[in-house]
Design a protein around this motif. Structure first.
Motif, PDB file in Angstrom:
ATOM      1  N   LEU A  15       0.846  -1.203   0.000  1.00  0.00           N
ATOM      2  CA  LEU A  15       0.000   0.000   0.000  1.00  0.00           C
ATOM      3  C   LEU A  15       0.879   1.250   0.000  1.00  0.00           C
ATOM      4  O   LEU A  15       2.070   1.183   0.310  1.00  0.00           O
ATOM      5  CB  LEU A  15      -0.887   0.001   1.250  1.00  0.00           C
ATOM      6  N   PRO A  16       0.285   2.408  -0.318  1.00  0.00           N
ATOM      7  CA  PRO A  16       1.066   3.647  -0.211  1.00  0.00           C
ATOM      8  C   PRO A  16       1.665   3.776   1.191  1.00  0.00           C
ATOM      9  O   PRO A  16       1.006   3.479   2.191  1.00  0.00           O
ATOM     10  CB  PRO A  16       0.024   4.744  -0.476  1.00  0.00           C
ATOM     11  N   ALA A  17       2.902   4.192   1.257  1.00  0.00           N
ATOM     12  CA  ALA A  17       3.608   4.299   2.538  1.00  0.00           C
ATOM     13  C   ALA A  17       3.004   5.384   3.413  1.00  0.00           C
ATOM     14  O   ALA A  17       2.697   6.488   2.939  1.00  0.00           O
ATOM     15  CB  ALA A  17       5.082   4.590   2.295  1.00  0.00           C
ATOM     16  N   VAL A  18       2.816   5.053   4.678  1.00  0.00           N
ATOM     17  CA  VAL A  18       2.387   6.008   5.704  1.00  0.00           C
ATOM     18  C   VAL A  18       3.223   5.719   6.947  1.00  0.00           C
ATOM     19  O   VAL A  18       3.779   4.625   7.084  1.00  0.00           O
ATOM     20  CB  VAL A  18       0.875   5.892   6.033  1.00  0.00           C
ATOM     21  N   PRO A  19       3.318   6.672   7.857  1.00  0.00           N
ATOM     22  CA  PRO A  19       4.078   6.405   9.085  1.00  0.00           C
ATOM     23  C   PRO A  19       3.469   5.242   9.872  1.00  0.00           C
ATOM     24  O   PRO A  19       2.268   4.999   9.817  1.00  0.00           O
ATOM     25  CB  PRO A  19       3.946   7.713   9.874  1.00  0.00           C
ATOM     26  N   PRO A  55      -0.151   9.245  14.583  1.00  0.00           N
ATOM     27  CA  PRO A  55       0.298  10.515  14.005  1.00  0.00           C
ATOM     28  C   PRO A  55      -0.560  11.712  14.441  1.00  0.00           C
ATOM     29  O   PRO A  55      -1.769  11.575  14.671  1.00  0.00           O
ATOM     30  CB  PRO A  55       0.159  10.293  12.502  1.00  0.00           C
ATOM     31  N   GLU A  56       0.080  12.860  14.510  1.00  0.00           N
ATOM     32  CA  GLU A  56      -0.637  14.103  14.792  1.00  0.00           C
ATOM     33  C   GLU A  56      -1.703  14.306  13.722  1.00  0.00           C
ATOM     34  O   GLU A  56      -1.476  14.012  12.551  1.00  0.00           O
ATOM     35  CB  GLU A  56       0.342  15.274  14.793  1.00  0.00           C
ATOM     36  N   GLY A  57      -2.854  14.785  14.134  1.00  0.00           N
ATOM     37  CA  GLY A  57      -3.954  15.007  13.204  1.00  0.00           C
ATOM     38  C   GLY A  57      -4.921  13.832  13.109  1.00  0.00           C
ATOM     39  O   GLY A  57      -5.921  13.904  12.394  1.00  0.00           O
ATOM     40  N   THR A  58      -4.656  12.748  13.850  1.00  0.00           N
ATOM     41  CA  THR A  58      -5.562  11.604  13.846  1.00  0.00           C
ATOM     42  C   THR A  58      -6.892  12.008  14.466  1.00  0.00           C
ATOM     43  O   THR A  58      -6.931  12.566  15.561  1.00  0.00           O
ATOM     44  CB  THR A  58      -4.953  10.422  14.631  1.00  0.00           C
ATOM     45  N   LYS A  59      -7.981  11.739  13.745  1.00  0.00           N
ATOM     46  CA  LYS A  59      -9.322  12.093  14.221  1.00  0.00           C
ATOM     47  C   LYS A  59     -10.185  10.877  14.498  1.00  0.00           C
ATOM     48  O   LYS A  59     -11.236  10.993  15.130  1.00  0.00           O
ATOM     49  CB  LYS A  59     -10.004  13.006  13.211  1.00  0.00           C
ATOM     50  N   SER A  60      -9.762   9.705  14.023  1.00  0.00           N
ATOM     51  CA  SER A  60     -10.475   8.455  14.311  1.00  0.00           C
ATOM     52  C   SER A  60      -9.578   7.291  13.926  1.00  0.00           C
ATOM     53  O   SER A  60      -8.490   7.490  13.369  1.00  0.00           O
ATOM     54  CB  SER A  60     -11.812   8.388  13.557  1.00  0.00           C
ATOM     55  N   VAL A 135      -4.716  -4.711  12.210  1.00  0.00           N
ATOM     56  CA  VAL A 135      -4.178  -3.416  11.805  1.00  0.00           C
ATOM     57  C   VAL A 135      -5.034  -2.299  12.398  1.00  0.00           C
ATOM     58  O   VAL A 135      -6.269  -2.342  12.318  1.00  0.00           O
ATOM     59  CB  VAL A 135      -4.125  -3.300  10.264  1.00  0.00           C
ATOM     60  N   VAL A 136      -4.369  -1.325  12.979  1.00  0.00           N
ATOM     61  CA  VAL A 136      -5.029  -0.102  13.438  1.00  0.00           C
ATOM     62  C   VAL A 136      -4.626   0.985  12.461  1.00  0.00           C
ATOM     63  O   VAL A 136      -3.439   1.258  12.271  1.00  0.00           O
ATOM     64  CB  VAL A 136      -4.612   0.266  14.878  1.00  0.00           C
ATOM     65  N   HIS A 137      -5.609   1.572  11.815  1.00  0.00           N
ATOM     66  CA  HIS A 137      -5.392   2.633  10.830  1.00  0.00           C
ATOM     67  C   HIS A 137      -5.750   3.968  11.494  1.00  0.00           C
ATOM     68  O   HIS A 137      -6.880   4.134  11.978  1.00  0.00           O
ATOM     69  CB  HIS A 137      -6.304   2.446   9.611  1.00  0.00           C
ATOM     70  N   ALA A 138      -4.818   4.903  11.531  1.00  0.00           N
ATOM     71  CA  ALA A 138      -5.093   6.257  12.012  1.00  0.00           C
ATOM     72  C   ALA A 138      -5.686   7.041  10.841  1.00  0.00           C
ATOM     73  O   ALA A 138      -5.103   7.080   9.753  1.00  0.00           O
ATOM     74  CB  ALA A 138      -3.814   6.920  12.496  1.00  0.00           C
ATOM     75  N   ALA A 160      -7.427   4.439   1.708  1.00  0.00           N
ATOM     76  CA  ALA A 160      -6.313   4.808   0.822  1.00  0.00           C
ATOM     77  C   ALA A 160      -6.118   6.322   0.766  1.00  0.00           C
ATOM     78  O   ALA A 160      -5.004   6.801   0.574  1.00  0.00           O
ATOM     79  CB  ALA A 160      -6.552   4.250  -0.584  1.00  0.00           C
ATOM     80  N   PHE A 161      -7.182   7.085   0.965  1.00  0.00           N
ATOM     81  CA  PHE A 161      -7.125   8.548   0.848  1.00  0.00           C
ATOM     82  C   PHE A 161      -7.133   9.266   2.192  1.00  0.00           C
ATOM     83  O   PHE A 161      -6.937  10.471   2.235  1.00  0.00           O
ATOM     84  CB  PHE A 161      -8.301   9.036   0.000  1.00  0.00           C
ATOM     85  N   LYS A 162      -7.391   8.524   3.287  1.00  0.00           N
ATOM     86  CA  LYS A 162      -7.580   9.181   4.582  1.00  0.00           C
ATOM     87  C   LYS A 162      -6.673   8.649   5.681  1.00  0.00           C
ATOM     88  O   LYS A 162      -6.748   9.103   6.814  1.00  0.00           O
ATOM     89  CB  LYS A 162      -9.046   9.041   5.015  1.00  0.00           C
ATOM     90  N   THR A 163      -5.808   7.675   5.372  1.00  0.00           N
ATOM     91  CA  THR A 163      -4.944   7.081   6.390  1.00  0.00           C
ATOM     92  C   THR A 163      -3.723   7.956   6.643  1.00  0.00           C
ATOM     93  O   THR A 163      -3.002   8.303   5.713  1.00  0.00           O
ATOM     94  CB  THR A 163      -4.491   5.662   5.967  1.00  0.00           C
ATOM     95  N   LEU A 164      -3.503   8.285   7.909  1.00  0.00           N
ATOM     96  CA  LEU A 164      -2.326   9.054   8.318  1.00  0.00           C
ATOM     97  C   LEU A 164      -1.205   8.151   8.818  1.00  0.00           C
ATOM     98  O   LEU A 164      -0.039   8.532   8.801  1.00  0.00           O
ATOM     99  CB  LEU A 164      -2.703  10.030   9.435  1.00  0.00           C
ATOM    100  N   GLY A 165      -1.577   6.969   9.299  1.00  0.00           N
ATOM    101  CA  GLY A 165      -0.588   6.036   9.838  1.00  0.00           C
ATOM    102  C   GLY A 165      -1.208   4.662  10.009  1.00  0.00           C
ATOM    103  O   GLY A 165      -2.430   4.510   9.982  1.00  0.00           O
TER     104      GLY A 165
END
Length: 175
Positions: A15-19, A55-60, A135-138, A160-165
């Motif tokens: 998948l696209p890389a995220v922290p 990550p900072e900015g996680t809302k759910s 998996v926990v998706h931020a 794919a468009f909303k995951t921060l980490g």
């Protein structure tokens, strides 16, 4: 008919890389066999999961369990819980039983067995060892934008468009 086939790659590096951030469990040891409680034939009890350093900015958060080793092209989704509030950092053992056992506005989408909640490990008898990725998706939004009728694939598309980490651990199981 033989189910012999190559081992499917770990899907998450594709998948696209995220922290990444940290996920832990009182019930799962990363890379080790799942306890009977987390097996379909022995109770369908979702494991304890806790996470930190999102990550900072996680809302759910979205929590999922995926088996890429199912003998089908799409793998098998065992659990998808959506819209877990950002202030939550833990799901207790058994939280996947129903929407009532999830915090706040969180809810389940259907698993590939057709239920809404956690479906335990259920590989075909005699098949290779299966991996169950918890998996926990931020998520950078309060709401992912799906409802309980969504498939896990639709949840994944939105992620794919909303995951921060992403925090990943896995257990294994074979008959």
């Amino acid at each position: 008919m033989s189910l012999e086939r190559p081992v499917t790659p770990d899907p998450y590096p594709l998948l696209p890389a995220v922290p990444s951030f940290t996920v832990a469990s009182d019930d799962i040891v990363d890379g080790q066999p799942l306890a009977d409680a987390h097996v379909n034939a022995h109770g369908d009890t979702s494991p304890h999961l806790s996470w930190s350093n999102a990550p900072e900015g996680t809302k759910s958060f979205v929590v999922s369990c995926f088996d890429p080793d199912a003998p089908i092209v799409s793998g098998f989704w065992h659990w998808t819980a959506v819209d877990i509030p950002a202030e939550v950092s833990e799901l207790a053992t058994g939280a996947g039983a129903s929407d009532d056992t999830l915090p706040g506005p969180a809810f389940h989408v259907r698993n590939d067995g057709g239920g809404h909640g956690f479906m335990g490990a259920a590989p075909p008898e005699g098949d290779q060892v299966h991996r169950y990725y918890f998996v926990v998706h931020a998520v950078g939004e309060d709401r992912l934008g799906v409802d309980s009728d969504a498939s896990p694939a639709v949840v994944g598309f939105n992620l794919a468009f909303k995951t921060l980490g992403r925090a990943v651990m896995h257990g294994t199981y074979a008959h």
